[in-house]
Design a protein around this motif. Sequence first.
Motif, PDB file in Angstrom:
ATOM      1  N   ALA A 113       0.836  -1.200   0.000  1.00  0.00           N
ATOM      2  CA  ALA A 113       0.000   0.000   0.000  1.00  0.00           C
ATOM      3  C   ALA A 113       0.871   1.251   0.000  1.00  0.00           C
ATOM      4  O   ALA A 113       0.597   2.213  -0.740  1.00  0.00           O
ATOM      5  N   ILE A 114       1.933   1.242   0.802  1.00  0.00           N
ATOM      6  CA  ILE A 114       2.854   2.383   0.833  1.00  0.00           C
ATOM      7  C   ILE A 114       3.540   2.544  -0.519  1.00  0.00           C
ATOM      8  O   ILE A 114       3.791   3.662  -0.970  1.00  0.00           O
ATOM      9  N   GLU A 115       3.816   1.433  -1.185  1.00  0.00           N
ATOM     10  CA  GLU A 115       4.412   1.491  -2.523  1.00  0.00           C
ATOM     11  C   GLU A 115       3.466   2.192  -3.501  1.00  0.00           C
ATOM     12  O   GLU A 115       3.908   2.965  -4.352  1.00  0.00           O
ATOM     13  N   GLN A 116       2.164   1.955  -3.390  1.00  0.00           N
ATOM     14  CA  GLN A 116       1.190   2.668  -4.224  1.00  0.00           C
ATOM     15  C   GLN A 116       1.287   4.171  -3.980  1.00  0.00           C
ATOM     16  O   GLN A 116       1.240   4.974  -4.913  1.00  0.00           O
ATOM     17  N   LEU A 117       1.421   4.541  -2.736  1.00  0.00           N
ATOM     18  CA  LEU A 117       1.551   5.950  -2.366  1.00  0.00           C
ATOM     19  C   LEU A 117       2.849   6.539  -2.927  1.00  0.00           C
ATOM     20  O   LEU A 117       2.874   7.660  -3.445  1.00  0.00           O
ATOM     21  N   ARG A 118       3.909   5.777  -2.857  1.00  0.00           N
ATOM     22  CA  ARG A 118       5.199   6.226  -3.393  1.00  0.00           C
ATOM     23  C   ARG A 118       5.101   6.440  -4.905  1.00  0.00           C
ATOM     24  O   ARG A 118       5.597   7.424  -5.436  1.00  0.00           O
ATOM     25  N   TRP A 119       4.440   5.525  -5.598  1.00  0.00           N
ATOM     26  CA  TRP A 119       4.272   5.682  -7.048  1.00  0.00           C
ATOM     27  C   TRP A 119       3.474   6.944  -7.369  1.00  0.00           C
ATOM     28  O   TRP A 119       3.763   7.642  -8.325  1.00  0.00           O
ATOM     29  N   GLU A 174       4.219  12.757   0.705  1.00  0.00           N
ATOM     30  CA  GLU A 174       5.358  12.683   1.624  1.00  0.00           C
ATOM     31  C   GLU A 174       4.886  12.555   3.069  1.00  0.00           C
ATOM     32  O   GLU A 174       5.405  11.733   3.833  1.00  0.00           O
ATOM     33  N   GLU A 175       3.897  13.348   3.446  1.00  0.00           N
ATOM     34  CA  GLU A 175       3.359  13.292   4.808  1.00  0.00           C
ATOM     35  C   GLU A 175       2.757  11.924   5.104  1.00  0.00           C
ATOM     36  O   GLU A 175       2.981  11.356   6.187  1.00  0.00           O
ATOM     37  N   GLN A 176       1.991  11.393   4.144  1.00  0.00           N
ATOM     38  CA  GLN A 176       1.333  10.106   4.371  1.00  0.00           C
ATOM     39  C   GLN A 176       2.341   8.967   4.398  1.00  0.00           C
ATOM     40  O   GLN A 176       2.221   8.037   5.201  1.00  0.00           O
ATOM     41  N   GLU A 177       3.351   9.039   3.519  1.00  0.00           N
ATOM     42  CA  GLU A 177       4.397   8.012   3.539  1.00  0.00           C
ATOM     43  C   GLU A 177       5.116   8.007   4.888  1.00  0.00           C
ATOM     44  O   GLU A 177       5.368   6.936   5.456  1.00  0.00           O
ATOM     45  N   ALA A 178       5.445   9.191   5.401  1.00  0.00           N
ATOM     46  CA  ALA A 178       6.125   9.282   6.693  1.00  0.00           C
ATOM     47  C   ALA A 178       5.238   8.738   7.802  1.00  0.00           C
ATOM     48  O   ALA A 178       5.694   7.973   8.658  1.00  0.00           O
ATOM     49  N   SER A 179       3.978   9.112   7.777  1.00  0.00           N
ATOM     50  CA  SER A 179       3.048   8.660   8.814  1.00  0.00           C
ATOM     51  C   SER A 179       2.854   7.154   8.768  1.00  0.00           C
ATOM     52  O   SER A 179       2.926   6.473   9.800  1.00  0.00           O
ATOM     53  N   GLY A 221       4.824   4.976   7.348  1.00  0.00           N
ATOM     54  CA  GLY A 221       6.121   4.332   7.604  1.00  0.00           C
ATOM     55  C   GLY A 221       6.394   4.188   9.077  1.00  0.00           C
ATOM     56  O   GLY A 221       6.936   3.187   9.533  1.00  0.00           O
ATOM     57  N   LYS A 222       5.978   5.191   9.860  1.00  0.00           N
ATOM     58  CA  LYS A 222       6.131   5.107  11.319  1.00  0.00           C
ATOM     59  C   LYS A 222       5.312   3.950  11.867  1.00  0.00           C
ATOM     60  O   LYS A 222       5.759   3.210  12.707  1.00  0.00           O
ATOM     61  N   GLY A 223       4.086   3.798  11.357  1.00  0.00           N
ATOM     62  CA  GLY A 223       3.226   2.715  11.809  1.00  0.00           C
ATOM     63  C   GLY A 223       3.799   1.354  11.498  1.00  0.00           C
ATOM     64  O   GLY A 223       3.711   0.430  12.291  1.00  0.00           O
ATOM     65  N   VAL A 224       4.447   1.239  10.327  1.00  0.00           N
ATOM     66  CA  VAL A 224       5.063  -0.024   9.958  1.00  0.00           C
ATOM     67  C   VAL A 224       6.238  -0.315  10.867  1.00  0.00           C
ATOM     68  O   VAL A 224       6.415  -1.431  11.343  1.00  0.00           O
ATOM     69  N   GLY A 225       7.053   0.713  11.159  1.00  0.00           N
ATOM     70  CA  GLY A 225       8.201   0.551  12.039  1.00  0.00           C
ATOM     71  C   GLY A 225       7.803   0.167  13.444  1.00  0.00           C
ATOM     72  O   GLY A 225       8.455  -0.625  14.103  1.00  0.00           O
TER      73      GLY A 225
END
Length: 107
Positions: free
Chosen positions: A41-47, A93-98, A100-104
């Motif tokens: 899902a994060i990869e979709q956001l990155r694309w 960028e904001e959503q990826e960071a947010s 990504g924190k949840g995944v970590g």
Amino acid sequence: MTEAGRTELLRWLELPPKRAELRDESLLKLFFADLLAVEQAIEQLRWRRLDQEGFLAFLRQVAAQSDAISPPFVDLVLRYGIAYAEFNVAWCEEQEASLGKGVGEAA
């Protein structure tokens, strides 16, 4: 442009605009991204971000090459496009960071 075409264009320009339809495949994929693994899902956001960064670079190139005496409403729409793409890049960028924190945190 023919005279008939110009007449029709002017008639159309005088009408109020219809509500804009947003058709954005990347947003649709994000809407359903809960069906994916979080990393996918994060990869979709990155694309989406990469696409918007490319669009923004293109629009900035157009702006840099545009004539100083461009029609004011052509410039207005170009500036809208730049602001729209800047918003989308920042939002991604904001959503990826947010996310990504949840995944970590889950690891």
